[in-house]
Enzyme design. Structure first.
Site, PDB file in Angstrom:
ATOM      1  N   TYR A 142       0.819  -1.214   0.000  1.00  0.00           N
ATOM      2  CA  TYR A 142       0.000   0.000   0.000  1.00  0.00           C
ATOM      3  C   TYR A 142       0.854   1.266   0.000  1.00  0.00           C
ATOM      4  O   TYR A 142       0.384   2.334  -0.397  1.00  0.00           O
ATOM      5  CB  TYR A 142      -0.893   0.043   1.244  1.00  0.00           C
ATOM      6  CG  TYR A 142      -2.218  -0.667   1.121  1.00  0.00           C
ATOM      7  CD1 TYR A 142      -2.285  -2.016   0.834  1.00  0.00           C
ATOM      8  CD2 TYR A 142      -3.410   0.030   1.308  1.00  0.00           C
ATOM      9  CE1 TYR A 142      -3.496  -2.665   0.745  1.00  0.00           C
ATOM     10  CE2 TYR A 142      -4.630  -0.610   1.221  1.00  0.00           C
ATOM     11  CZ  TYR A 142      -4.671  -1.963   0.938  1.00  0.00           C
ATOM     12  OH  TYR A 142      -5.875  -2.590   0.843  1.00  0.00           O
ATOM     13  N   LYS A 190       3.224 -15.335   2.917  1.00  0.00           N
ATOM     14  CA  LYS A 190       3.463 -16.098   1.688  1.00  0.00           C
ATOM     15  C   LYS A 190       4.984 -16.299   1.612  1.00  0.00           C
ATOM     16  O   LYS A 190       5.647 -15.850   0.664  1.00  0.00           O
ATOM     17  CB  LYS A 190       2.905 -15.318   0.482  1.00  0.00           C
ATOM     18  CG  LYS A 190       2.866 -16.094  -0.817  1.00  0.00           C
ATOM     19  CD  LYS A 190       1.774 -17.138  -0.892  1.00  0.00           C
ATOM     20  CE  LYS A 190       1.884 -17.922  -2.184  1.00  0.00           C
ATOM     21  NZ  LYS A 190       0.955 -19.070  -2.240  1.00  0.00           N
ATOM     22  N   ASP A 222      -2.888 -18.367   1.138  1.00  0.00           N
ATOM     23  CA  ASP A 222      -3.895 -19.089   0.341  1.00  0.00           C
ATOM     24  C   ASP A 222      -4.571 -20.169   1.184  1.00  0.00           C
ATOM     25  O   ASP A 222      -5.796 -20.327   1.162  1.00  0.00           O
ATOM     26  CB  ASP A 222      -3.271 -19.671  -0.951  1.00  0.00           C
ATOM     27  CG  ASP A 222      -1.942 -20.367  -0.741  1.00  0.00           C
ATOM     28  OD1 ASP A 222      -1.396 -20.337   0.391  1.00  0.00           O
ATOM     29  OD2 ASP A 222      -1.424 -20.958  -1.704  1.00  0.00           O
ATOM     30  N   ASP A 246      -6.385  -7.024   4.396  1.00  0.00           N
ATOM     31  CA  ASP A 246      -7.510  -6.388   3.713  1.00  0.00           C
ATOM     32  C   ASP A 246      -8.412  -7.457   3.106  1.00  0.00           C
ATOM     33  O   ASP A 246      -9.628  -7.467   3.296  1.00  0.00           O
ATOM     34  CB  ASP A 246      -6.980  -5.450   2.620  1.00  0.00           C
ATOM     35  CG  ASP A 246      -8.105  -4.777   1.860  1.00  0.00           C
ATOM     36  OD1 ASP A 246      -9.054  -4.295   2.501  1.00  0.00           O
ATOM     37  OD2 ASP A 246      -8.037  -4.742   0.607  1.00  0.00           O
ATOM     38  N   ASP A 250     -12.408  -9.033   4.560  1.00  0.00           N
ATOM     39  CA  ASP A 250     -13.645  -9.041   3.769  1.00  0.00           C
ATOM     40  C   ASP A 250     -14.178 -10.468   3.683  1.00  0.00           C
ATOM     41  O   ASP A 250     -15.376 -10.715   3.802  1.00  0.00           O
ATOM     42  CB  ASP A 250     -13.406  -8.507   2.342  1.00  0.00           C
ATOM     43  CG  ASP A 250     -13.806  -7.039   2.197  1.00  0.00           C
ATOM     44  OD1 ASP A 250     -13.614  -6.275   3.163  1.00  0.00           O
ATOM     45  OD2 ASP A 250     -14.305  -6.659   1.118  1.00  0.00           O
TER      46      ASP A 250
HETATM   47  C1  IPM Z   1     -10.375  -1.099   4.091  1.00  0.00           C
HETATM   48  C2  IPM Z   1     -10.645  -0.515   2.723  1.00  0.00           C
HETATM   49  C3  IPM Z   1      -9.475   0.367   2.309  1.00  0.00           C
HETATM   50  C4  IPM Z   1      -8.238  -0.500   2.251  1.00  0.00           C
HETATM   51  C5  IPM Z   1      -9.684   1.119   0.984  1.00  0.00           C
HETATM   52  C6  IPM Z   1     -10.944   1.948   0.990  1.00  0.00           C
HETATM   53  C7  IPM Z   1      -8.480   1.973   0.655  1.00  0.00           C
HETATM   54  O1  IPM Z   1     -10.882  -1.523   1.797  1.00  0.00           O
HETATM   55  O2  IPM Z   1     -10.242  -0.317   5.057  1.00  0.00           O
HETATM   56  O3  IPM Z   1     -10.323  -2.315   4.222  1.00  0.00           O
HETATM   57  O4  IPM Z   1      -7.968  -1.141   1.231  1.00  0.00           O
HETATM   58  O5  IPM Z   1      -7.504  -0.515   3.245  1.00  0.00           O
HETATM   59 MN    MN Z   2     -10.886  -3.539   2.634  1.00  0.00          MN
END
Ligand code: IPM
Ligand code: MN
Length: 354
Positions: A142, A190, A222, A246, A250
Site C-alpha cells: 500500500y 506467503k 492461500d 484487507d 472481507d
Molecule cells: C479497508 C478498505 C481500504 C483498504 C480502501 C478503501 C483503501 O478496503 O479499510 O479495508 O484497502 O484498506
Molecule cells: Mn478492505
C-alpha cells in the site's frame, strides 16, 4: 471527564451511519454523566470538493488533538472509473493512517447467535466463532516506493516493503492479544514466495521466545483463506501484513452474515481511529437503509480501546445484540419485509442503552 472526539463522517453512507453512532455515544454520556466534545472534520471526496485535499491539514490537526476519531467511510463513484483522477478519496484514508501512525488495524469477528442463519456458511461451521484479525496498516504494498508506470505506459509496478521494526511492533501486539484470549496465534504470510514474508516469519519466530505460553502457527495466505471458511472456529488471533489482511477480513465478514456488521479499531502511535470495515456504499447514500451496526460497534471499541470505559463498550454490544434478537434491523439482515431504517435502528439502540 471531558473527552474530545473527532468526527470524520466522510462520503456515501458515512454521515448517516456516524449519526447513529453519535446517538449511541450521547446515550452513554447521559448514562455515565460524561461530557464529550465532538469536532467534525472533512475527509474523503467531500474534502477534495472543498479543499482539494482528501485529508486536509486542518483535519489532521483536529485528529491529533482528540482522544479518539470516529470515522464513517470514504469513496465516491465519480473517481472509480476515472484512472486519470490526480487525487482520489482513498488517498485521504491512507494519509490519515500514515500520519496518525496507525500501524495496527484490529478487526474482531464473531457470529451473532440470532444471525447465524444469515451467513452463507453452514451453521455448525460458524457457531462460536470468535477471532480477531490484526492487520498491519501502514506498510507493505500500500505504501512501498517506487510505484508507477514506465514511460511507454506498458509496464506498471508496486513495491512491497517491510522493515523489521514494523513487523516487531505489530507482532508484539498480536502476542499480547493472544495471551489475553485463547493463546493461539496464526501468522499469515506467503513465505514460500515473498522476501517480505520471510522477514515476517523470522521476526515473529524470534518474538515467540518471549511468549512461550502462546501457541504459534505459521500459515500461507492461500491456505488461510481456505481455512477461514472451512474451519473458522480454529482461529483465535491472526496477524498479517496489510494487503493480506484487507482481503482476509472481507472474506471473514461472511461469517457474520453482513459486511455491515463489522467494526474495526486502528491503533498505533497517535490518536486511534474507529471505523466500520464496510465502504461508502454510494448506492445507498441518503436513503436511510444502510446498516449502522458496524459504526455503532466501532464506537463500542472506542470506549474499550481509547476511552478506558470497557463497561460502556459491553453495554453497546449488548444493546446491538438485543436489536438483532428483536428484529429491529436494516434490510441487509432482515428476514423478509420486516426491516427498519438506519435512523430507527440507531434510535432503538440509543433508547435501549438509556
Ligand atoms: C479497508 C478498505 C481500504 C483498504 C480502501 C478503501 C483503501 O478496503 O479499510 O479495508 O484497502 O484498506
Ligand atoms: Mn478492505
Amino acid at each position: 471527564m471531558n473527552n474530545k472526539i473527532a468526527v470524520l463522517a466522510g462520503d456515501g453512507i458515512g454521515p448517516e451511519v456516524v449519526e447513529q453512532a453519535l446517538k449511541v455515544m450521547k446515550a452513554i454520556e447521559r448514562k455515565y454523566d460524561l461530557n464529550f466534545e465532538y469536532t467534525p472534520a472533512l475527509v474523503g471526496a467531500v474534502a477534495i470538493d472543498e479543499t482539494g485535499n482528501p485529508y486536509p491539514d486542518a483535519t489532521h490537526e483536529i485528529c491529533m488533538h482528540s482522544d479518539a476519531v470516529l470515522f464513517g467511510a470514504i469513496g465516491d463513484p465519480k473517481y472509480d472509473n476515472n484512472p486519470s483522477a490526480k487525487v482520489r478519496p482513498e488517498q485521504g484514508l491512507l494519509a490519515m493512517r500514515k500520519k496518525l501512525g496507525l500501524y495496527a488495524n484490529i478487526r474482531p469477528i464473531s457470529a451473532f447467535k440470532s444471525l447465524i442463519n444469515n451467513s452463507p456458511l453452514k451453521t455448525d461451521l460458524i457457531e462460536g466463532v470468535d477471532l480477531m484479525v490484526l492487520r498491519e496498516l501502514t506498510g507493505g504494498i500500500y505504501f512501498g516506493e517506487p510505484r508507477g508506470r514506465s514511460e511507454d505506459g506498458n509496464t506498471a509496478f508496486d513495491t512491497c516493503t517491510y522493515q523489521r521494526y514494523e513487523v516487531e511492533r505489530i507482532g508484539r501486539l498480536a502476542f499480547e492479544y493472544a495471551r489475553k484470549r485463547r493463546k493461539k496465534l496464526a501468522a499469515v504470510d506467503k513465505a514460500n514466495i515473498l522476501a517480505t514474508s520471510r522477514l515476517w516469519r523470522e521476526t515473529i519466530q524470534q518474538l515467540h521466545s518471549e511468549y512461550p505460553d502462546v501457541e504459534l502457527e505459521f500459515m500461507f495466505v492461500d491456505n488461510a483463506a481456505m481455512q477461514l471458511v472451512t474451519w473458522p472456529q480454529k482461529f483465535d488471533v491472526i496477524v498479517t501484513e496489510n494487503m493480506f489482511g484487507d482481503i482476509l477480513t472481507d472474506e471473514a465478514s461472511v461469517i457474520t452474515g453482513s459486511l455491515g456488521l463489522l467494526p474495526s479499531a486502528s491503533v498505533g502511535i497517535y490518536t486511534s481511529v474507529f471505523e466500520p470495515i464496510h465502504g461508502s456504499y454510494p448506492q445507498a447514500a441518503g436513503r436511510n437503509i444502510a446498516n449502522p451496526l458496524g459504526t455503532i460497534l466501532s464506537a463500542a471499541l472506542m470506549f474499550e480501546y481509547a476511552l478506558n470505559l470497557p463497561h460502556a463498550g459491553q453495554i453497546i454490544r449488548k444493546a446491538c445484540e438485543q436489536s438483532i434478537e428483536q428484529g429491529i434491523v436494516t434490510t441487509d439482515i432482515a428476514v423478509g419485509e420486516n426491516f427498519y431504517s438506519t435512523s430507527e435502528v440507531g434510535d432503538w439502540i440509543a433508547k435501549a442503552i438509556e
